[in-house]
Design a protein around this motif. Structure first.
Motif, PDB file in Angstrom:
ATOM      1  N   ALA A   1       9.001   0.078 105.224  1.00 18.84           N
ATOM      2  CA  ALA A   1       9.747   1.069 104.438  1.00 18.84           C
ATOM      3  C   ALA A   1       9.232   2.475 104.701  1.00 18.84           C
ATOM      4  N   LEU A   2       7.899   2.633 104.775  1.00 17.35           N
ATOM      5  CA  LEU A   2       7.330   3.954 105.029  1.00 17.35           C
ATOM      6  C   LEU A   2       7.712   4.458 106.412  1.00 17.35           C
ATOM      7  N   VAL A   3       7.526   3.627 107.420  1.00 17.06           N
ATOM      8  CA  VAL A   3       7.846   4.048 108.796  1.00 17.06           C
ATOM      9  C   VAL A   3       9.340   4.324 108.934  1.00 17.06           C
ATOM     10  N   ASN A   4      10.162   3.457 108.347  1.00 20.84           N
ATOM     11  CA  ASN A   4      11.607   3.610 108.476  1.00 20.84           C
ATOM     12  C   ASN A   4      12.144   4.796 107.693  1.00 20.84           C
ATOM     13  N   SER A   5      11.401   5.232 106.664  1.00 19.03           N
ATOM     14  CA  SER A   5      11.854   6.384 105.880  1.00 19.03           C
ATOM     15  C   SER A   5      11.658   7.703 106.625  1.00 19.03           C
ATOM     16  N   LEU A   6      10.761   7.736 107.599  1.00 19.11           N
ATOM     17  CA  LEU A   6      10.448   8.995 108.266  1.00 19.11           C
ATOM     18  C   LEU A   6      11.622   9.581 109.051  1.00 19.11           C
ATOM     19  N   PRO A   7      12.348   8.793 109.864  1.00 23.56           N
ATOM     20  CA  PRO A   7      13.464   9.399 110.600  1.00 23.56           C
ATOM     21  C   PRO A   7      14.526  10.012 109.695  1.00 23.56           C
ATOM     22  N   VAL A   8      14.955   9.272 108.669  1.00 20.69           N
ATOM     23  CA  VAL A   8      15.996   9.817 107.788  1.00 20.69           C
ATOM     24  C   VAL A   8      15.440  10.949 106.930  1.00 20.69           C
ATOM     25  N   ALA A   9      14.139  10.907 106.630  1.00 23.34           N
ATOM     26  CA  ALA A   9      13.528  12.007 105.882  1.00 23.34           C
ATOM     27  C   ALA A   9      13.566  13.297 106.682  1.00 23.34           C
ATOM     28  N   ILE A  10      13.257  13.203 107.955  1.00 18.26           N
ATOM     29  CA  ILE A  10      13.254  14.395 108.812  1.00 18.26           C
ATOM     30  C   ILE A  10      14.669  14.946 108.961  1.00 18.26           C
ATOM     31  N   THR A  11      15.625  14.071 109.256  1.00 17.62           N
ATOM     32  CA  THR A  11      16.994  14.553 109.453  1.00 17.62           C
ATOM     33  C   THR A  11      17.600  15.073 108.150  1.00 17.62           C
ATOM     34  N   SER A  12      17.239  14.466 107.008  1.00 14.14           N
ATOM     35  CA  SER A  12      17.729  14.972 105.724  1.00 14.14           C
ATOM     36  C   SER A  12      17.188  16.369 105.450  1.00 14.14           C
ATOM     37  N   THR A  13      15.902  16.561 105.733  1.00 13.88           N
ATOM     38  CA  THR A  13      15.274  17.859 105.496  1.00 13.88           C
ATOM     39  C   THR A  13      15.876  18.943 106.379  1.00 13.88           C
ATOM     40  N   LEU A  14      16.247  18.572 107.599  1.00 12.73           N
ATOM     41  CA  LEU A  14      16.688  19.573 108.580  1.00 12.73           C
ATOM     42  C   LEU A  14      18.196  19.617 108.777  1.00 12.73           C
ATOM     43  N   PHE A  15      18.953  18.789 108.050  1.00 13.90           N
ATOM     44  CA  PHE A  15      20.386  18.675 108.312  1.00 13.90           C
ATOM     45  C   PHE A  15      21.098  20.020 108.214  1.00 13.90           C
ATOM     46  N   LEU A  16      20.904  20.724 107.113  1.00 12.07           N
ATOM     47  CA  LEU A  16      21.607  21.997 106.932  1.00 12.07           C
ATOM     48  C   LEU A  16      21.192  23.009 107.991  1.00 12.07           C
ATOM     49  N   PHE A  17      19.914  23.029 108.352  1.00 15.97           N
ATOM     50  CA  PHE A  17      19.443  23.943 109.391  1.00 15.97           C
ATOM     51  C   PHE A  17      20.104  23.620 110.732  1.00 15.97           C
ATOM     52  N   PHE A  18      20.177  22.324 111.067  1.00 14.42           N
ATOM     53  CA  PHE A  18      20.730  21.922 112.363  1.00 14.42           C
ATOM     54  C   PHE A  18      22.209  22.287 112.464  1.00 14.42           C
ATOM     55  N   VAL A  19      22.959  22.015 111.395  1.00 18.17           N
ATOM     56  CA  VAL A  19      24.400  22.283 111.425  1.00 18.17           C
ATOM     57  C   VAL A  19      24.687  23.779 111.445  1.00 18.17           C
ATOM     58  N   GLU A  20      24.009  24.539 110.602  1.00 19.48           N
ATOM     59  CA  GLU A  20      24.356  25.945 110.434  1.00 19.48           C
ATOM     60  C   GLU A  20      23.642  26.869 111.422  1.00 19.48           C
ATOM     61  N   ASP A  21      22.430  26.517 111.831  1.00 25.50           N
ATOM     62  CA  ASP A  21      21.671  27.411 112.708  1.00 25.50           C
ATOM     63  C   ASP A  21      21.701  26.978 114.169  1.00 25.50           C
ATOM     64  N   LYS A  22      21.665  25.664 114.435  1.00 29.56           N
ATOM     65  CA  LYS A  22      21.714  25.184 115.818  1.00 29.56           C
ATOM     66  C   LYS A  22      23.150  25.073 116.317  1.00 29.56           C
ATOM     67  N   LEU A  23      23.994  24.356 115.567  1.00 24.74           N
ATOM     68  CA  LEU A  23      25.375  24.149 116.013  1.00 24.74           C
ATOM     69  C   LEU A  23      26.298  25.305 115.652  1.00 24.74           C
ATOM     70  N   GLN A  24      25.817  26.214 114.775  1.00 27.55           N
ATOM     71  CA  GLN A  24      26.595  27.389 114.377  1.00 27.55           C
ATOM     72  C   GLN A  24      27.940  27.000 113.760  1.00 27.55           C
ATOM     73  N   LEU A  25      27.928  25.958 112.948  1.00 29.19           N
ATOM     74  CA  LEU A  25      29.155  25.478 112.304  1.00 29.19           C
ATOM     75  C   LEU A  25      29.168  25.970 110.858  1.00 29.19           C
ATOM     76  N   ALA A  26      29.422  27.246 110.687  1.00 29.43           N
ATOM     77  CA  ALA A  26      29.395  27.855 109.357  1.00 29.43           C
ATOM     78  C   ALA A  26      30.425  27.204 108.440  1.00 29.43           C
ATOM     79  N   GLY A  27      29.989  26.823 107.251  1.00 25.88           N
ATOM     80  CA  GLY A  27      30.878  26.217 106.273  1.00 25.88           C
ATOM     81  C   GLY A  27      31.196  24.757 106.516  1.00 25.88           C
ATOM     82  N   LYS A  28      30.638  24.162 107.583  1.00 21.45           N
ATOM     83  CA  LYS A  28      30.952  22.765 107.919  1.00 21.45           C
ATOM     84  C   LYS A  28      29.869  21.782 107.473  1.00 21.45           C
ATOM     85  N   ALA A  29      28.730  22.284 107.012  1.00 18.36           N
ATOM     86  CA  ALA A  29      27.631  21.382 106.658  1.00 18.36           C
ATOM     87  C   ALA A  29      28.039  20.436 105.525  1.00 18.36           C
TER      88      ALA A  29
END
Length: 421
Positions: A230-258
């Protein structure tokens, strides 16, 4: 202790809508803490990413003691479970208006810390109670009954996730993120009040008793290896959850799509839950994880190759990775619950440890990746250099891919269904 009568299991399905509603409340509360909080604190409260990551890790130190203690208390005083359920709802009802009503200022970090301790404590109490009482709410210790309950519970969780993902943008309207977040806090507070009142009957069900939890009992039940997984498996989704808004809005430049993309991700997770639950009853939980985990890895690999403006491709990745998440959410807790109930152990104390393991993964993700992103020069909402955006891509896609492969190795090491623990 009050015993469950023979007629009780037949009444269990009547409780399932209430289980889903309570789960919806908790999930709607959890998503802001793990997805919206980093961006809200950095953009609206002017708190640095490294400071946010450190703050979340400090709160996990509180959970290190608190979560197992909550589980112990739930097992120690089974007749108090209605009180515990209402305390959790009350903490959320009070905490979220306070959280999203904060403004930047000299003492904002301390105010944020106090509000987050309240919210995480209430969230922990509700989640440990909900998962620790699986056998009681299902009315049976049979694996099929536990998996059915898990499907209802996770469907409610994912409905709450969708609500929390879409609400800030809808509430903001044309008035800006800050106003949207304030209204969001009030919405979550009202939802907690309503859910607490409507779900009180499910917590009056007589508790199925179990044996005192011990480390040796966990080991013999095969639950310790599931905690590590559970601990090991939680890390990937934890990282992507933490960075999701940053990735969509700052990397992909998809304003308003997050918001819509987040809704798509969790909607696919929710729609997949009944299918994963039925498949798990047919071929076993371990086999289901070995189907779902490669889907998650495929999603991480695809995200690593995306560039600015590729919204359609990222939507497809959200569909695949969301479906994979549905398996994680329904299968892993059910496997843990089945292991505990087969051994006749009290589950709430064990789910206190389970809860801490999951939140430790989220804290480690924030503590490790947020300071690293800040060191790379990444600034949310600003124009970032290619090197900073490359660091964001590595953190969002490449690192989770390797961690998911490690989690898959742990699943391969699990005994097959029906083999000795």
């Amino acid at each position: 202790m009050t015993q469950v009568t023979q007629a009780e299991p037949a009444r269990a399905p009547r409780l399932y809508p209430g289980v889903s509603l309570y789960a919806l409340m908790l999930a709607a509360a959890g998503i802001p803490l793990y997805i919206h909080l980093p961006r809200f604190a950095s953009v609206h409260l002017d708190i640095g990413l490294a400071t946010i990551g450190t703050l979340l890790l400090v709160i996990r130190l509180v959970d290190l003691v608190q979560d197992p203690a909550i589980g112990w208390a739930i097992d120690r005083w089974p007749a108090a479970q209605p009180l515990f359920a209402m305390l959790a709802a009350a903490g959320l009802a009070l905490g979220f208006p306070l959280l999203f009503g904060l403004d930047a200022g000299d003492a904002v970090l301390w105010r944020l810390l106090l509000v987050l301790v309240l919210l995480f404590s209430a969230y922990s109490l509700g989640m440990i109670l909900l998962y620790g009482r699986s056998a009681t709410l299902a009315g049976s210790r049979a694996p099929q009954a536990l998996l059915t309950l898990a499907a209802w519970r996770e469907a409610g969780l994912l409905a709450g996730v969708v609500l929390a993902a879409m609400a800030p943008a809808l509430l903001a309207g044309g008035s800006g993120d800050g106003d949207g977040y304030r209204a969001f806090g009030l919405l979550l507070g009202g939802l907690a009040c309503l859910a607490g009142a409507l779900t009180l009957p499910i917590w009056r069900r007589p508790v199925l008793p179990g044996q005192r939890l011990t480390l040796d009992g966990l080991r013999q039940a095969g639950a310790l290896r599931l905690l590590v997984l559970a601990l090991v498996n939680s890390l990937p989704v934890a990282i992507t959850s933490t960075l999701f808004l940053f990735f969509v809005e700052d990397k992909l430049q998809l304003a308003g799509k997050a918001g819509p993309l987040l809704i798509l991700f969790f909607l696919c997770a929710g729609l997949s839950v009944p299918g994963w639950a039925m498949l798990s009853n047919r071929i076993g939980p371990r086999a289901v994880l070995l189907i779902a985990m490669p889907l998650a890895i495929l999603g991480f690999v695809g995200a690593g190759f995306l560039d600015t403006g590729q919204g359609t491709a990222f939507a497809l990745i959200c569909i695949v990775s969301g479906a994979a998440l549905g398996a994680d959410m329904v299968v892993l807790p059910a496997m843990f619950s089945i292991a505990l109930t087969r051994a006749g152990l009290n589950a709430s104390a064990a789910f206190g440890i389970w809860s801490f393991a999951g939140k430790l993964g989220l804290a480690l993700a924030a503590f490790l990746v947020l300071p690293a992103l800040q060191a790379s020069g990444f600034v949310p909402g600003a124009v970032n250099a290619p090197a900073a955006l490359a660091a964001l891509t590595i953190a969002y896609a490449v690192l989770p891919c390797f961690l998911k492969l490690l989690a898959m190795a742990f699943v391969l090491a699990l005994p097959t269904e029906g083999s000795p623990q």
